[in-house]
Design a protein around this motif. Structure first.
Motif, PDB file in Angstrom:
ATOM      1  N   GLU A  12       0.825  -1.198   0.000  1.00 51.64           N
ATOM      2  CA  GLU A  12       0.000   0.000   0.000  1.00 51.64           C
ATOM      3  C   GLU A  12       0.862   1.251   0.000  1.00 51.64           C
ATOM      4  N   SER A  13       0.314   2.286  -0.583  1.00 47.99           N
ATOM      5  CA  SER A  13       0.952   3.591  -0.589  1.00 47.99           C
ATOM      6  C   SER A  13       0.823   4.226   0.791  1.00 47.99           C
ATOM      7  N   GLN A  14       1.781   5.027   1.167  1.00 46.51           N
ATOM      8  CA  GLN A  14       1.692   5.847   2.369  1.00 46.51           C
ATOM      9  C   GLN A  14       1.085   7.207   2.005  1.00 46.51           C
ATOM     10  N   ALA A  15       0.618   7.922   3.010  1.00 47.08           N
ATOM     11  CA  ALA A  15       0.038   9.245   2.791  1.00 47.08           C
ATOM     12  C   ALA A  15       0.597  10.231   3.805  1.00 47.08           C
ATOM     13  N   VAL A  16       0.734  11.486   3.387  1.00 48.62           N
ATOM     14  CA  VAL A  16       1.069  12.575   4.307  1.00 48.62           C
ATOM     15  C   VAL A  16      -0.247  13.253   4.652  1.00 48.62           C
ATOM     16  N   LEU A  17      -0.587  13.260   5.936  1.00 47.88           N
ATOM     17  CA  LEU A  17      -1.883  13.755   6.384  1.00 47.88           C
ATOM     18  C   LEU A  17      -1.736  14.929   7.340  1.00 47.88           C
ATOM     19  N   VAL A  18      -2.705  15.832   7.296  1.00 48.63           N
ATOM     20  CA  VAL A  18      -2.765  16.942   8.244  1.00 48.63           C
ATOM     21  C   VAL A  18      -4.203  17.060   8.752  1.00 48.63           C
ATOM     22  N   PRO A  19      -4.402  17.650   9.940  1.00 49.15           N
ATOM     23  CA  PRO A  19      -5.768  17.872  10.416  1.00 49.15           C
ATOM     24  C   PRO A  19      -6.463  18.936   9.578  1.00 49.15           C
ATOM     25  N   ALA A  20      -7.766  18.948   9.634  1.00 48.62           N
ATOM     26  CA  ALA A  20      -8.549  19.869   8.801  1.00 48.62           C
ATOM     27  C   ALA A  20      -8.145  21.326   9.006  1.00 48.62           C
ATOM     28  N   GLY A  21      -7.761  21.690  10.218  1.00 48.76           N
ATOM     29  CA  GLY A  21      -7.427  23.079  10.509  1.00 48.76           C
ATOM     30  C   GLY A  21      -6.002  23.474  10.180  1.00 48.76           C
ATOM     31  N   SER A  22      -5.240  22.591   9.583  1.00 48.09           N
ATOM     32  CA  SER A  22      -3.844  22.896   9.268  1.00 48.09           C
ATOM     33  C   SER A  22      -3.750  24.038   8.266  1.00 48.09           C
ATOM     34  N   PRO A  23      -2.763  24.929   8.449  1.00 48.49           N
ATOM     35  CA  PRO A  23      -2.579  26.017   7.477  1.00 48.49           C
ATOM     36  C   PRO A  23      -1.965  25.533   6.164  1.00 48.49           C
ATOM     37  N   HIS A  24      -1.455  24.305   6.146  1.00 44.08           N
ATOM     38  CA  HIS A  24      -0.783  23.783   4.956  1.00 44.08           C
ATOM     39  C   HIS A  24      -1.814  23.159   4.016  1.00 44.08           C
ATOM     40  N   ARG A  25      -2.001  23.795   2.860  1.00 43.59           N
ATOM     41  CA  ARG A  25      -3.007  23.318   1.915  1.00 43.59           C
ATOM     42  C   ARG A  25      -2.429  22.331   0.904  1.00 43.59           C
ATOM     43  N   GLY A  26      -1.120  22.255   0.824  1.00 40.50           N
ATOM     44  CA  GLY A  26      -0.481  21.328  -0.107  1.00 40.50           C
ATOM     45  C   GLY A  26       0.818  20.828   0.475  1.00 40.50           C
ATOM     46  N   ILE A  27       1.362  19.782  -0.122  1.00 40.18           N
ATOM     47  CA  ILE A  27       2.592  19.190   0.382  1.00 40.18           C
ATOM     48  C   ILE A  27       3.765  20.166   0.270  1.00 40.18           C
ATOM     49  N   GLY A  28       3.760  21.023  -0.735  1.00 41.85           N
ATOM     50  CA  GLY A  28       4.833  22.005  -0.886  1.00 41.85           C
ATOM     51  C   GLY A  28       4.867  22.978   0.273  1.00 41.85           C
ATOM     52  N   GLU A  29       3.685  23.404   0.741  1.00 35.48           N
ATOM     53  CA  GLU A  29       3.623  24.337   1.867  1.00 35.48           C
ATOM     54  C   GLU A  29       4.135  23.677   3.138  1.00 35.48           C
ATOM     55  N   LEU A  30       3.743  22.443   3.361  1.00 37.68           N
ATOM     56  CA  LEU A  30       4.219  21.734   4.550  1.00 37.68           C
ATOM     57  C   LEU A  30       5.730  21.587   4.519  1.00 37.68           C
ATOM     58  N   VAL A  31       6.271  21.163   3.400  1.00 36.74           N
ATOM     59  CA  VAL A  31       7.712  20.942   3.299  1.00 36.74           C
ATOM     60  C   VAL A  31       8.477  22.256   3.463  1.00 36.74           C
ATOM     61  N   SER A  32       7.952  23.351   2.928  1.00 37.35           N
ATOM     62  CA  SER A  32       8.614  24.654   3.078  1.00 37.35           C
ATOM     63  C   SER A  32       8.710  25.051   4.543  1.00 37.35           C
ATOM     64  N   ALA A  33       7.608  24.865   5.278  1.00 39.63           N
ATOM     65  CA  ALA A  33       7.607  25.192   6.704  1.00 39.63           C
ATOM     66  C   ALA A  33       8.531  24.248   7.472  1.00 39.63           C
ATOM     67  N   TRP A  34       8.543  23.008   7.089  1.00 34.52           N
ATOM     68  CA  TRP A  34       9.389  21.991   7.726  1.00 34.52           C
ATOM     69  C   TRP A  34      10.856  22.298   7.479  1.00 34.52           C
ATOM     70  N   ARG A  35      11.186  22.675   6.258  1.00 33.28           N
ATOM     71  CA  ARG A  35      12.575  22.993   5.903  1.00 33.28           C
ATOM     72  C   ARG A  35      13.048  24.226   6.673  1.00 33.28           C
ATOM     73  N   ALA A  36      12.158  25.193   6.862  1.00 29.54           N
ATOM     74  CA  ALA A  36      12.521  26.430   7.558  1.00 29.54           C
ATOM     75  C   ALA A  36      12.723  26.213   9.053  1.00 29.54           C
ATOM     76  N   ASP A  37      12.007  25.245   9.625  1.00 29.62           N
ATOM     77  CA  ASP A  37      12.091  25.025  11.071  1.00 29.62           C
ATOM     78  C   ASP A  37      11.917  23.542  11.394  1.00 29.62           C
ATOM     79  N   PRO A  38      12.941  22.725  11.119  1.00 30.82           N
ATOM     80  CA  PRO A  38      12.815  21.280  11.371  1.00 30.82           C
ATOM     81  C   PRO A  38      12.515  20.960  12.832  1.00 30.82           C
ATOM     82  N   ALA A  39      13.159  21.669  13.738  1.00 31.58           N
ATOM     83  CA  ALA A  39      12.971  21.368  15.151  1.00 31.58           C
ATOM     84  C   ALA A  39      11.591  21.767  15.647  1.00 31.58           C
ATOM     85  N   GLY A  40      10.966  22.711  14.953  1.00 42.44           N
ATOM     86  CA  GLY A  40       9.651  23.184  15.370  1.00 42.44           C
ATOM     87  C   GLY A  40       8.502  22.513  14.649  1.00 42.44           C
TER      88      GLY A  40
END
Length: 317
Positions: A118-146
Motif C-alpha cells: 500500500e501507498s503511504q500518505a502525508v496527512l494533516v488535520p482539517a485546521g492545518s494552514p498547509h493546503r499542499g505538500i509544498g507548503e508543509l515541506v517549506s515550513a518543515w525545511r525552515a524550522d525542522p525542530a519546530g
C-alpha cells in the motif's frame, strides 16, 4: 467422553485441510493496538476468509502491543511448533527488530505469505494552514525542530522511513527531524486531531473515515500512481522524487510442520484469490502482492538488510 467430544469440536477449523484432518482453531496475533493497519488487515482478512468459505469457523484475532511489534514477535517465536498461531506483520515489525536492542529477527519465524502493498500518505488535520505538500515541506525545511511529524510505526518502520525519505529529498537533515512514534493508527489519530502533530505519515485506509468526513486531509501519497477516491497528488507529481510502498504479511512460529505451513499458505492463497478480498484490496487502495513460503522468506531477509543499511546511511539509531 461426550463432554470431551463437545469441547474438542468447539475449537476445530477445517479450512485448507485434507479429508479427516482436524486442526484446532487458527488464531492471528496483531502486533499493535486495535485500530492500526495490522489490526484492520487481520480482522478484514479473517472476516472475508469466513464469508468466502476459506474457513468454516471464525479465525480468532487478538492484539499484543509493545515495542513496535517486537513484543508480539517474541511471543510468536516462543510458541515453537504451534501450527495454530499466526501473526500479521509488515515493514514496521522489521524496523522494530532492527532498532530494539536485543530484539529477535523476523527471519527466525516461519514465513507464510506477503499479502499486499500500500501507498503511504502525508496527512494533516482539517485546521492545518498547509493546503499542499509544498507548503508543509517549506515550513518543515525552515524550522525542522519546530515541526512535529508523527507516525504509527517506530524508528525503522514504514511511517518513519517514508518521513525520513521525504526529509532527505527535500534537503532536510534527517537527524534534525522531530518524529514522534505511536503504536499504530489507533494511537496516532488522536494526536493528529488534537494538534500535537503538524503532520503524520500513515496509510489512507487506517483513516478513511476521518478523511471522508473532512477531519483529515491528504496532502500527497507515496506510491507511483494516485489513489482512487483520494484528492491528492503523488509525491513525485508534487516535485519530490520519492516512491515508497508499505506491505503486510503473515508469519508463523518456528518449527511448525510442513503440513501446517502448507495449510496456512493455502488458506492465504485462497483468501487472495477470493472476489471479496480483491474488491477490498481495490477499495482500500492496496495492491495484491502475494508472495509465499521461501520466496517470502528471502524477501524478509532483504527487507531486514535494507532497513539496517538505510538507518546507518541516515545516521539514525
Amino acid at each position: 467422553m461426550r463432554l470431551f467430544t463437545l469441547l474438542l469440536s468447539g475449537v476445530l477449523v477445517l479450512a485448507g485441510c485434507a479429508a479427516g484432518e482436524q486442526p484446532a482453531r487458527l488464531r492471528i496475533m496483531v502486533p499493535n493496538v486495535a485500530g492500526g493497519g495490522y489490526d484492520v488487515t487481520a480482522r478484514t482478512a479473517a472476516a472475508i476468509a469466513q464469508r468466502a468459505g476459506v474457513v468454516d469457523r471464525p479465525i480468532a484475532v487478538f492484539n499484543v502491543d509493545g515495542d513496535g511489534g517486537a513484543v508480539a514477535l517474541r511471543r510468536l517465536l516462543a510458541e515453537r511448533g504451534n501450527g495454530e498461531l499466526a501473526m500479521m506483520m509488515g515493514l514496521g515489525v522489521v524496523g522494530a527488530t532492527v532498532t530494539s536492542p536485543g530484539a529477535d529477527q523476523v527471519t527466525a519465524a516461519t514465513p507464510i505469505a506477503r499479502l499486499m502493498e500500500e501507498s503511504q500518505a502525508v496527512l494533516v488535520p482539517a485546521g492545518s494552514p498547509h493546503r499542499g505538500i509544498g507548503e508543509l515541506v517549506s515550513a518543515w525545511r525552515a524550522d525542522p525542530a519546530g515541526t512535529t511529524i508523527g507516525g504509527g510505526s517506530a524508528t525503522g518502520g514504514p511511517d518513519h522511513l517514508m518521513a525520513m525519505r521525504l526529509a532527505e529529498t527535500a534537503g532536510i537533515d534527517p537527524t534534525q527531524v522531530r518524529y514522534r512514534t505511536f503504536d499504530g493508527g489507533g494511537e496516532l489519530l488522536p494526536a493528529l486531531l488534537d494538534g500535537r502533530l503538524d503532520a503524520a505519515v500513515s496509510s489512507v485506509v487506517e483513516f478513511a473515515a476521518q478523511i471522508s468526513s473532512g477531519q483529515l486531509r491528504v496532502l500527497a501519497v507515496s506510491g507511483s500512481a494516485r489513489l482512487a477516491g483520494v484528492d491528492a497528488p503523488t509525491l513525485t507529481e508534487a516535485g519530490f522524487a520519492v516512491v515508497f510502498a508499505n506491505w503486510r504479511g503473515v508469519l508463523a512460529p518456528p518449527g511448525i510442520s510442513a503440513a501446517d505451513r502448507d495449510r496456512l499458505v493455502d488458506l492465504l492463497r485462497r483468501l487472495e484469490e477470493s472476489p471479496e478480498w480483491n474488491a477490498t484490496v481495490q477499495r482500500s487502495g492496496w495492491a495484491n502482492a502475494f508472495l509465499a513460503g521461501d520466496q517470502f522468506g528471502a524477501f524478509l531477509a532483504e527487507q531486514d538488510r535494507d532497513v539496517r543499511a538505510t538507518l546507518t546511511r541516515l545516521g539514525l539509531p
